[in-house]
Design an enzyme around this catalytic site. Structure first.
Site, PDB file in Angstrom:
ATOM      1  CE  LYS A  24       0.007   3.339   4.749  1.00 59.36           C
ATOM      2  NZ  LYS A  24       0.246   3.342   6.231  1.00 59.36           N
ATOM      3  CG  HIS A  53      -5.536   1.938   5.267  1.00 59.49           C
ATOM      4  ND1 HIS A  53      -5.124   2.854   6.205  1.00 59.49           N
ATOM      5  CD2 HIS A  53      -4.451   0.911   5.313  1.00 59.49           C
ATOM      6  CE1 HIS A  53      -3.850   2.640   6.487  1.00 59.49           C
ATOM      7  NE2 HIS A  53      -3.437   1.278   6.003  1.00 59.49           N
ATOM      8  CG  ASN A  87      -1.570   1.359   1.641  1.00 63.41           C
ATOM      9  OD1 ASN A  87      -1.731   2.109   0.488  1.00 63.41           O
ATOM     10  ND2 ASN A  87      -2.061   1.471   2.746  1.00 63.41           N
ATOM     11  N   GLY A 142       2.664   2.600  10.854  1.00 66.07           N
ATOM     12  CA  GLY A 142       3.707   3.632  10.354  1.00 66.07           C
ATOM     13  C   GLY A 142       4.331   3.857  11.643  1.00 66.07           C
ATOM     14  CD  GLU A 157      -3.247  -2.496   7.341  1.00 64.22           C
ATOM     15  OE1 GLU A 157      -2.195  -2.902   6.876  1.00 64.22           O
ATOM     16  OE2 GLU A 157      -3.804  -1.327   7.361  1.00 64.22           O
ATOM     17  CB  SER A 216       5.816  -1.663  11.813  1.00 63.73           C
ATOM     18  OG  SER A 216       5.374  -0.368  11.944  1.00 63.73           O
ATOM     19  CD  GLU A 269      -2.643   5.580   6.986  1.00 62.15           C
ATOM     20  OE1 GLU A 269      -2.620   5.664   5.474  1.00 62.15           O
ATOM     21  OE2 GLU A 269      -1.713   5.034   7.452  1.00 62.15           O
TER      22      GLU A 269
HETATM   23  P1  PGA Z   1       3.250   0.457   7.608  1.00 61.77           P
HETATM   24  O1  PGA Z   1       1.677   0.590   6.906  1.00 61.77           O
HETATM   25  O2  PGA Z   1       3.717  -0.987   6.986  1.00 61.77           O
HETATM   26  O3  PGA Z   1       3.590   1.734   7.187  1.00 61.77           O
HETATM   27  O4  PGA Z   1       3.021   0.325   8.867  1.00 61.77           O
HETATM   28  C1  PGA Z   1       0.889  -0.415   7.017  1.00 61.77           C
HETATM   29  C2  PGA Z   1      -0.723  -0.189   6.297  1.00 61.77           C
HETATM   30  O5  PGA Z   1      -1.064   0.811   6.639  1.00 61.77           O
HETATM   31  O6  PGA Z   1      -1.121  -0.675   5.545  1.00 61.77           O
END
Ligand code: PGA
Length: 244
Positions: A6, A90, A4, A168, A162, A208, A92
């Site tokens: 983003k 997601h 992803n 992140g 997640e 992560s 976010e």
């Molecule tokens: P990250 O994000 O690997 O940067 O923690 C994962 C995600 O939001 O899908």
């Protein structure tokens, strides 16, 4: 194994990613590889992966087919350009753009109707975990966003667990924490769709994931794949996750 991106990478960066990434995963046969760039780079990404074993996904969609919805993109529009997957709800999107279990459900239906494969995200906030509410949140998200699907529709979705505190932040859930959550989600699936469907359900872990922790995560039988943010931006790094 899904990446992803983003809100990262312009057109030129997208092209150079695939130039480097395609050859290093060309021999990968036993797993599906998906990359989800921002909308504007989807056509270039689809073109750059034609004839390869990499499929392209979007990061979002809107549930209506067309209409006066300024700024939105529909499922049929994505399908028409060769997009195969779409991330839905997601964290976010839930946190910053007002997505709910209800909008997640509408988006899943729209994606399936257009032949896209949804990757539906669930996961608890740090405050939920600290208050011992992880399972309650997962249950609410499953019941509210997913459980009204028919068995046939359910068979086409992938769920991504997640934990929001791990996204992140560099804080990966331990393999045990992730496996426990996956098991709980699978129990929810079993309750609604039966043992066979629950067994067939693929649940990805996200938060992560890095080249140096993917192996221990994937060693958990409950974890069927990963959804990777930051570490999917570099072709070599993401290839080493894909081919862990
Ligand atoms: P990250 O994000 O690997 O940067 O923690 C994962 C995600 O939001 O899908």
């Amino acid at each position: 194994m899904a990446g992803n991106w983003k809100m990262y990478k312009n057109a030129a960066e997208t092209a150079s990613f695939f130039e480097a990434f395609r050859p290093v995963v060309a021999g990968t046969r036993d797993r599906e590889v998906v990359i989800c760039p921002p909308f504007v780079n989807l056509p270039a990404a689809v073109d750059a992966t034609k004839g390869s074993n990499v499929e392209i996904g979007a990061q979002n969609l809107y549930w209506e087919k067309e209409g006066a919805f300024t700024g939105e993109v529909s499922a049929p529009m994505l399908a028409a350009i060769g997009v195969k997957w779409v991330i839905i709800a997601h964290s976010e999107r839930r946190q910053f753009f007002g997505e709910t279990d209800e909008t997640a459900h509408k988006k899943i239906l729209a994606a399936l109707a257009a032949g896209l494969r949804p990757i539906v995200c669930v996961g608890e906030l740090l405050a939920d975990r600290e208050a011992n509410k992880t399972n309650a949140v997962l249950e609410r998200q499953f019941k509210g966003g997913i459980a009204a699907l028919t068995a046939e529709q359910f068979g086409k979705i992938v769920i991504a667990y997640e934990p929001v505190w791990a996204i992140g932040t560099g804080k990966t859930a331990t393999p045990q924490i992730a496996a426990d959550a996956h098991r709980f989600i699978r129990e929810q699936a079993r309750g609604v769709y039966g043992a066979e469907a629950a067994e067939a359900l693929r649940i990805l872990y996200g938060g992560s994931v890095k080249p140096d922790n993917v192996r221990e995560l994937m060693a958990q039988s409950e974890i069927d794949g990963v959804l990777v943010g930051g570490a999917s931006l570099k072709p070599e790094g993401f290839a080493s996750i894909v081919n862990y």
